[in-house]
Design an enzyme around this catalytic site. Structure first.
Site, PDB file in Angstrom:
ATOM      1  N   TYR A 109    -115.556  37.081   8.297  1.00  0.00           N
ATOM      2  CA  TYR A 109    -115.793  38.498   7.929  1.00  0.00           C
ATOM      3  C   TYR A 109    -115.611  38.694   6.427  1.00  0.00           C
ATOM      4  CZ  TYR A 109    -115.038  43.614   7.889  1.00  0.00           C
ATOM      5  OH  TYR A 109    -115.104  44.967   7.632  1.00  0.00           O
ATOM      6  N   LYS A 142    -118.461  40.007   3.651  1.00  0.00           N
ATOM      7  CA  LYS A 142    -118.310  41.229   2.850  1.00  0.00           C
ATOM      8  C   LYS A 142    -118.339  40.892   1.356  1.00  0.00           C
ATOM      9  CE  LYS A 142    -118.140  44.202   6.242  1.00  0.00           C
ATOM     10  NZ  LYS A 142    -119.287  45.113   6.484  1.00  0.00           N
TER      11      LYS A 142
HETATM   12  P1  NAP Z   1    -117.386  50.454  14.987  1.00  0.00           P
HETATM   13  O1  NAP Z   1    -116.581  51.687  15.221  1.00  0.00           O
HETATM   14  O2  NAP Z   1    -117.052  49.210  15.720  1.00  0.00           O
HETATM   15  O3  NAP Z   1    -118.931  50.823  15.211  1.00  0.00           O
HETATM   16  C1  NAP Z   1    -119.865  49.824  15.034  1.00  0.00           C
HETATM   17  C2  NAP Z   1    -121.235  50.451  15.021  1.00  0.00           C
HETATM   18  O4  NAP Z   1    -122.183  49.422  14.665  1.00  0.00           O
HETATM   19  C3  NAP Z   1    -121.650  50.960  16.374  1.00  0.00           C
HETATM   20  O5  NAP Z   1    -122.515  52.058  16.171  1.00  0.00           O
HETATM   21  C4  NAP Z   1    -122.409  49.766  16.973  1.00  0.00           C
HETATM   22  O6  NAP Z   1    -123.390  50.140  17.933  1.00  0.00           O
HETATM   23  C5  NAP Z   1    -123.095  49.241  15.724  1.00  0.00           C
HETATM   24  N1  NAP Z   1    -123.468  47.833  15.760  1.00  0.00           N
HETATM   25  C6  NAP Z   1    -122.655  46.770  15.952  1.00  0.00           C
HETATM   26  N2  NAP Z   1    -123.386  45.627  15.909  1.00  0.00           N
HETATM   27  C7  NAP Z   1    -124.668  46.006  15.685  1.00  0.00           C
HETATM   28  C8  NAP Z   1    -125.879  45.297  15.570  1.00  0.00           C
HETATM   29  N3  NAP Z   1    -125.925  43.970  15.649  1.00  0.00           N
HETATM   30  N4  NAP Z   1    -127.028  46.004  15.347  1.00  0.00           N
HETATM   31  C9  NAP Z   1    -127.001  47.369  15.269  1.00  0.00           C
HETATM   32  N5  NAP Z   1    -125.877  48.085  15.372  1.00  0.00           N
HETATM   33  C10 NAP Z   1    -124.725  47.406  15.594  1.00  0.00           C
HETATM   34  O7  NAP Z   1    -117.361  50.033  13.435  1.00  0.00           O
HETATM   35  P2  NAP Z   1    -116.761  50.802  12.158  1.00  0.00           P
HETATM   36  O8  NAP Z   1    -115.314  50.547  12.112  1.00  0.00           O
HETATM   37  O9  NAP Z   1    -117.290  52.180  12.090  1.00  0.00           O
HETATM   38  O10 NAP Z   1    -117.412  49.931  10.982  1.00  0.00           O
HETATM   39  C11 NAP Z   1    -118.651  50.261  10.399  1.00  0.00           C
HETATM   40  C12 NAP Z   1    -118.814  49.431   9.118  1.00  0.00           C
HETATM   41  O11 NAP Z   1    -117.739  49.683   8.239  1.00  0.00           O
HETATM   42  C13 NAP Z   1    -118.810  47.917   9.362  1.00  0.00           C
HETATM   43  O12 NAP Z   1    -119.735  47.288   8.508  1.00  0.00           O
HETATM   44  C14 NAP Z   1    -117.397  47.517   9.006  1.00  0.00           C
HETATM   45  O13 NAP Z   1    -117.300  46.171   8.595  1.00  0.00           O
HETATM   46  C15 NAP Z   1    -117.113  48.474   7.873  1.00  0.00           C
HETATM   47  N6  NAP Z   1    -115.690  48.707   7.625  1.00  0.00           N
HETATM   48  C16 NAP Z   1    -114.901  49.283   8.592  1.00  0.00           C
HETATM   49  C17 NAP Z   1    -113.547  49.506   8.301  1.00  0.00           C
HETATM   50  C18 NAP Z   1    -112.615  50.141   9.285  1.00  0.00           C
HETATM   51  O14 NAP Z   1    -111.398  50.182   9.002  1.00  0.00           O
HETATM   52  N7  NAP Z   1    -113.069  50.633  10.421  1.00  0.00           N
HETATM   53  C19 NAP Z   1    -113.025  49.147   7.054  1.00  0.00           C
HETATM   54  C20 NAP Z   1    -113.870  48.561   6.130  1.00  0.00           C
HETATM   55  C21 NAP Z   1    -115.194  48.361   6.414  1.00  0.00           C
HETATM   56  P3  NAP Z   1    -123.006  50.314  19.521  1.00  0.00           P
HETATM   57  O15 NAP Z   1    -122.296  51.640  19.648  1.00  0.00           O
HETATM   58  O16 NAP Z   1    -124.336  50.313  20.200  1.00  0.00           O
HETATM   59  O17 NAP Z   1    -122.129  49.168  19.890  1.00  0.00           O
END
Ligand code: NAP
Length: 251
Positions: free
Chosen positions: A156, A160
């Protein structure tokens, strides 16, 4: 504050978490939005329903961004539904926490495909449309882990970090074509991805100790940066990474 009326956006992974908040934020600023999801159709339909109920336009669209053969569906939905693509938010991302000594080829392949290769080639497909109008905004959602490694999550972290260089490389090549490419890197945000671990008081305390703002972020905390980078207010910002982390990287 940021006017996106008449604009159309694709947000990947917009059914839940940060992507959902971004889709709602862009729609409230006036953009029509493709709400992409991987599997959770009900959640995506709810986001679309919310946007439509507020008077906006949105379409839910299933496509696995890690599978390049599914990208055309996303482009076609925006083109046929809205007649244009002004903004691409590459938000969909995944992680499979595995210590380095146990990491598998399968995790490498899948995480690279979704977090990096998919972003690269979806951006290419969308940019080919944007160059025709000499205008467009591509925003990549990275993470503080693009500069600060998370233990037991090397694949991961690598994706990133790659996203930052991807952002800079595309920004350099597309600048003269009127397209800006920027990155937004969140810190700890409460979503389905992080909820279970943050529910553990010891883990939560360790995380909070690293955040000068002394709170975990909400998905809505990420929206302002994306609105800025989607709008004309950022026409002279290119190749930048904006950290939305409550100051986490300061210490
Ligand atoms: P999340 O709550 O797990 O939601 C993931 C989303 O991405 C869902 O809408 C999921 O769709 C979709 N998804 C996953 N795999 C996919 C694929 N192969 N094709 C299309 N859609 C896909 O994630 P999140 O925490 O909001 O994270 C969103 C982004 O922010 C990511 O890139 C993550 O690395 C980044 N990020 C998150 C955090 C954090 O603390 N949460 C911190 C830094 C960066 P479904 O609903 O259909 O499964």
């Amino acid at each position: 504050m940021f006017d996106l009326r008449g604009r159309a956006a694709i947000v990947t992974g917009a059914s839940r978490g940060i992507g959902r908040a971004i889709a709602l934020g862009l729609a409230r600023a006036g953009a029509s939005v493709i709400v992409n999801y991987a599997a959770n159709r009900t959640a995506a339909a709810e986001v679309v329903g919310e946007i439509v109920a507020e008077g906006g336009r949105a379409i839910e669209l299933q496509a696995d961004v890690g599978d390049l053969s599914q990208h055309e569906r996303l482009i076609a939905a925006a083109r046929d539904g809205f007649g244009r693509i002004d903004v691409l938010v590459n938000n969909a991302g995944m992680t499979r926490r595995e210590p380095f000594l146990a990491a598998t080829d399968d995790a490498w392949e899948r995480t690279m495909n979704v977090n990096l290769k998919g972003v690269y080639f979806l951006s290419q497909a969308v940019a080919r449309h944007m160059v025709e109008r000499r205008s467009g905004k591509i925003i990549n959602i990275s993470s503080v882990h693009d500069v600060r490694p998370m233990a037991d999550n090397s694949i991961y972290n690598i994706t990133k970090a790659g996203l930052v260089m991807l952002t800079q490389s595309l920004a350099l090549e597309l600048a003269e074509k009127g397209i800006q490419v920027n990155c937004v890197s969140p810190g700890a945000i409460l979503t389905d991805e992080t909820r279970d671990r943050l529910a553990d008081p010891a883990h939560r305390a360790r995380v909070l100790a690293k955040i000068p703002s002394r709170r975990v972020g909400e998905p809505e905390d990420v929206v302002g940066a994306v609105l800025l980078l989607s709008s004309a207010a950022s026409d002279y910002i290119n190749g930048a990474t904006l950290y939305v982390d409550g100051g986490m990287l300061l210490q």
